[in-house]
Design a protein around this motif. Structure first.
Motif, short mmCIF file in Angstrom:
data_model
loop_
_atom_site.label_atom_id
_atom_site.label_comp_id
_atom_site.label_asym_id
_atom_site.label_seq_id
_atom_site.Cartn_x
_atom_site.Cartn_y
_atom_site.Cartn_z
N ALA A 64 1.04 -1.11 0.02
CA ALA A 64 0.03 -0.22 -0.08
C ALA A 64 0.86 1.19 0.00
O ALA A 64 0.56 2.34 -0.73
N ILE A 65 2.03 1.30 0.79
CA ILE A 65 3.02 2.44 0.82
C ILE A 65 3.80 2.41 -0.36
O ILE A 65 4.57 3.40 -0.47
N GLN A 66 3.86 1.41 -1.17
CA GLN A 66 4.59 1.26 -2.24
C GLN A 66 6.29 1.65 -1.76
O GLN A 66 6.87 2.17 -2.31
N MET A 67 6.65 0.53 -1.01
CA MET A 67 7.72 0.76 -0.11
C MET A 67 9.08 0.77 -1.03
O MET A 67 9.34 -0.02 -2.14
N ASN A 68 9.88 1.84 -0.73
CA ASN A 68 10.94 2.03 -1.45
C ASN A 68 12.07 2.74 -0.39
O ASN A 68 11.70 3.19 0.55
N ASP A 69 13.32 2.98 -0.90
CA ASP A 69 14.38 3.50 -0.20
C ASP A 69 13.92 4.91 0.48
O ASP A 69 13.89 5.40 1.59
N ASP A 100 13.71 -11.49 10.67
CA ASP A 100 13.90 -11.96 9.42
C ASP A 100 12.46 -11.99 8.65
O ASP A 100 12.67 -11.23 7.30
N GLY A 101 11.69 -12.46 9.18
CA GLY A 101 10.10 -12.55 8.41
C GLY A 101 9.70 -11.25 8.23
O GLY A 101 8.85 -10.86 7.27
N ILE A 102 9.55 -10.48 9.59
CA ILE A 102 9.07 -9.19 9.34
C ILE A 102 9.87 -8.07 8.31
O ILE A 102 8.78 -7.59 7.50
N LEU A 103 10.87 -8.23 8.32
CA LEU A 103 11.58 -7.33 7.23
C LEU A 103 11.35 -7.89 6.04
O LEU A 103 11.29 -7.10 5.01
N GLN A 104 11.35 -8.99 5.77
CA GLN A 104 11.07 -9.50 4.20
C GLN A 104 9.38 -8.98 3.94
O GLN A 104 9.31 -8.47 2.94
N ARG A 105 8.30 -9.35 4.84
CA ARG A 105 7.40 -8.68 4.44
C ARG A 105 6.96 -7.32 4.29
O ARG A 105 6.20 -6.72 3.58
N LEU A 106 7.76 -6.60 4.98
CA LEU A 106 7.84 -4.86 4.99
C LEU A 106 8.53 -4.42 3.90
O LEU A 106 8.54 -3.28 3.98
N LYS A 107 9.26 -5.49 3.17
CA LYS A 107 10.31 -4.97 2.43
C LYS A 107 11.09 -3.91 2.62
O LYS A 107 11.34 -2.84 2.07
#
Length: 305
Positions: A64-69, A100-107
């Motif tokens: 939804a937030i279109q995660m990027n740097d 590790d799972g959280i970081l992967q899902r939150l990109k």
């Protein structure tokens, strides 16, 4: 949006945290609009947990937030781990795997804040310390906290954990205010005098641990919202009266009641309704008088000694 320092850290956070437990109930466009509205309101602190939607809530948020740097630099991400089906698990292995799972899902490559989700009766604080050290040194987590822990449980962790405990997520609302009631009824022989949490409110204030109230509009344990409920007629009359006075909604007044407390708390919203989220954010600008705060407290059925 007003801001506070999170615990003893240098992290400046908005006084309203956006809870994402229910984001799974939104479709893609609704989720995008919700997150965009939060950012427009200055509410860029998002609270997650690995159990919310079985992890899907974190995935939905990242999309939804279109995660990027660039986006990541302008938001603050908090998540929680430790709850498993039928048990709690603060083992080093589970904490590391969970992150590790959280970081992967939150990109994302890192969390701003990681909370241990409720106490684990079998906690081995040495293992927690090892997990925190690894997460900090690897850059995966920058700050650490807990949820629903009492002072002695935190002290046990602090004996081994070198990182500051910056936050403690605790249930608090106008109708669920036991941590306040017990402090007002010291040395009394009534039910309100029962100290159920080891004076966690005063402890957190003494140690500069930010309290993050969850379910700020609920009564009981997810029994329902007190706003507009016929179970709390006097309370709603008082809240509506003040809402009219300040030209805001009842939602805003209910959250302003928590923000008025000098502990400098950071309540976590749970709504997925955009207009209600905006009303929550408006609470940042409302400063109730001492008399108004106590009037609301008493209207909820609380009796002063």
């Amino acid at each position: 949006m007003k801001t506070i320092k999170l615990g003893t850290s240098t992290l400046e956070v908005p006084v309203i945290a956006v809870g994402c437990m229910r984001i799974k109930s939104l479709d893609k466009k609704e989720a995008e609009r919700f997150v965009r509205t939060a950012l427009e309101e200055g509410a860029n602190f998002f609270d997650h947990a690995d159990i919310y939607g079985g992890g899907t809530c974190e995935e939905i948020f990242a999309d939804a937030i279109q995660m990027n740097d660039d986006i990541r630099e302008n938001i603050i991400l908090q998540s929680k781990c430790g709850i498993r089906k039928g048990m709690f698990d603060f083992s080093k292995e589970h904490i590391l795997d969970s992150v590790d799972g959280i970081l992967q899902r939150l990109k994302t490559d890192y969390l701003d804040v990681l909370l241990l989700h409720r106490p684990d009766a079998l906690v081995e604080p040495e293992e927690v310390a090892e997990a925190f050290d690894h997460l900090e040194s690897s850059g995966k987590v920058r700050h650490f906290g807990v949820s629903n822990q009492n002072p002695m449980q935190i002290e046990l962790l602090k004996k081994f954990v070198k990182q500051p405990i910056v936050a403690n997520q605790l249930q608090l609302s106008i109708t669920n205010s036991t941590m306040i009631k017990s402090g007002l009824n010291v040395n009394m022989e009534n039910e309100a005098a029962v100290n159920r949490d080891g004076s966690v409110l005063d402890y957190c204030r003494l140690h500069d641990i930010t309290i993050q109230p969850w379910s700020p509009f609920q009564y009981g344990f997810f029994e329902g919202v007190f706003l507009g409920s016929d179970k709390f007629p006097e309370l709603n009359r008082k809240i509506d009266e003040l809402a009219e006075k300040y030209g805001v909604s009842a939602t805003t007044i209910a959250l302003a009641w928590i923000l008025r407390h000098p502990a400098r708390m950071q309540p976590v919203t749970g709504t997925m309704n955009i207009e209600r989220l905006k009303d929550c954010c408006k609470a940042s600008d409302i400063y109730l008088t001492r008399q108004e705060w106590y009037e609301i407290y008493r209207a909820a059925g609380n009796v002063l000694p």
